[in-house]
Motif scaffolding. Structure first.
Motif, PDB file in Angstrom:
ATOM      1  N   ASP A  20      96.562  -8.700  48.800  1.00 33.54           N
ATOM      2  CA  ASP A  20      96.367 -10.113  49.127  1.00 33.54           C
ATOM      3  C   ASP A  20      96.730 -10.415  50.577  1.00 33.54           C
ATOM      4  OD1 ASP A  20      95.607 -10.649  46.441  1.00 33.54           O
ATOM      5  OD2 ASP A  20      97.722 -10.698  45.870  1.00 33.54           O
ATOM      6  N   ILE A  60      97.001 -16.449  49.454  1.00 36.15           N
ATOM      7  CA  ILE A  60      96.796 -16.202  48.034  1.00 36.15           C
ATOM      8  C   ILE A  60      97.594 -17.124  47.130  1.00 36.15           C
ATOM      9  CG2 ILE A  60      98.566 -14.435  47.707  1.00 36.15           C
ATOM     10  CD1 ILE A  60      94.902 -14.299  46.461  1.00 36.15           C
ATOM     11  N   TRP A  69      97.655 -13.404  37.624  1.00 36.66           N
ATOM     12  CA  TRP A  69      98.054 -14.667  38.232  1.00 36.66           C
ATOM     13  C   TRP A  69      98.466 -15.742  37.234  1.00 36.66           C
ATOM     14  CZ3 TRP A  69      99.652 -15.680  42.877  1.00 36.66           C
ATOM     15  CH2 TRP A  69      99.361 -14.770  43.887  1.00 36.66           C
ATOM     16  N   HIS A  79     103.289 -12.268  49.742  1.00 38.35           N
ATOM     17  CA  HIS A  79     102.114 -11.841  48.990  1.00 38.35           C
ATOM     18  C   HIS A  79     102.207 -10.371  48.590  1.00 38.35           C
ATOM     19  CE1 HIS A  79     100.236  -9.450  52.219  1.00 38.35           C
ATOM     20  NE2 HIS A  79     100.563 -10.407  53.066  1.00 38.35           N
ATOM     21  N   ARG A 124      95.699 -19.251  44.188  1.00 36.73           N
ATOM     22  CA  ARG A 124      95.829 -18.803  42.799  1.00 36.73           C
ATOM     23  C   ARG A 124      96.852 -19.591  41.973  1.00 36.73           C
ATOM     24  NH1 ARG A 124      91.820 -16.376  44.260  1.00 36.73           N
ATOM     25  NH2 ARG A 124      91.507 -14.104  44.289  1.00 36.73           N
TER      26      ARG A 124
END
Length: 256
Positions: free
Chosen positions: A53, A57, A240, A49, A61
């Motif tokens: 985050d 995550i 993202w 990550h 995402r």
């Protein structure tokens, strides 16, 4: 796939820690999912990550579970807080944790491959830095490493991305980074001159990303050293939607 929320104690950090784990499962009746399970221990991707985050995550995402299922690939997503995957000057030994203790613990809990050729690491932003650091420092343990929008110039990040107090906690000072084990440019040169095993490297970054210039510098440095680096760029920022697309490129690139 099996999704496991794993909590355990880390002797290296002296605290309880967490990781998310995806394990392949061969299914026939699950609608909308193609799934593969290989015999024996699973090839594994350690997926890292970014700075703001945690280990949850990638599942929150992206569709990493759906993407990995058709490949028969296990995915391990650890939590390292804002450590920059470093044995901190004033804090936990997070590089030792993620390079030594975590893989050993994960393999003791789950049927994960031990061979370097079937062990991979990838991450975004700070996690892209961590992925490259792991592969360049321990080329005997990783067959391939991928950085998505990586924070690859630690000295520049220490001076511009982190506040001075955080830089001091992680690296002691920005001046301490060049030529050290936190300097990816130095680590790449050391690997190139070692004559030893070289993991495959993948790097991507959006052309509008604030880390784009440092990614280009690292790309050019690796190419000048003769390291095997696959590089991709396209319009994109630090977000993202881009990483959800590019993690699919990473998975297709992995030598499974």
């Amino acid at each position: 796939m099996a999704f496991i929320d794993c909590h355990f104690f880390s002797d290296t950090l002296g605290i309880s820690s967490s990781m998310y784990v995806l394990l392949p499962q061969a299914v026939q009746g699950q609608i909308g999912m193609d799934a593969v399970r290989r015999d024996g221990r699973h090839p594994v991707l350690f997926l890292l990550h970014g700075l703001s985050d945690d280990h949850t995550i990638w599942m929150r995402r992206t569709s990493i579970e759906r993407y990995a299922a058709s490949l028969g690939l296990a995915v391990v997503m650890p939590n390292v807080h804002r450590s920059f995957y470093t044995d901190m000057a004033q804090g936990g030994r997070y590089f030792t944790f993620v390079s030594e203790e975590l893989p050993a613990l994960a393999r003791s809990f789950f049927p994960l491959a031990e061979e370097a050729e079937r062990t991979f690491v990838a991450g975004l932003s700070m996690g892209g830095y961590g992925a490259m650091k792991l592969a360049l420092t321990r080329p005997d343990r990783f067959g391939a490493a991928a950085s998505l929008s990586g924070a690859l110039d630690a000295e520049d990040c220490a001076r511009t991305l982190l506040v001075p107090e955080e830089t001091a906690r992680i690296f002691a000072s920005a001046d301490a980074i060049p030529g050290s084990g936190s300097d990816l440019f130095h680590l790449a040169g050391r690997l190139a001159s070692s004559g030893g095993r070289r993991p495959k490297l993948y790097q991507c970054c959006g052309t509008e990303d604030f880390l784009y210039d440092s990614n280009v510098r690292f790309r050019d440095h690796c190419r000048a050293l003769g390291l095997e680096l696959t590089y991709e760029e396209e319009p994109g920022t630090h977000e993202w939607g881009y990483w959800d697309r590019k993690i699919q490129s990473v998975l297709n690139w992995l030598p499974l």
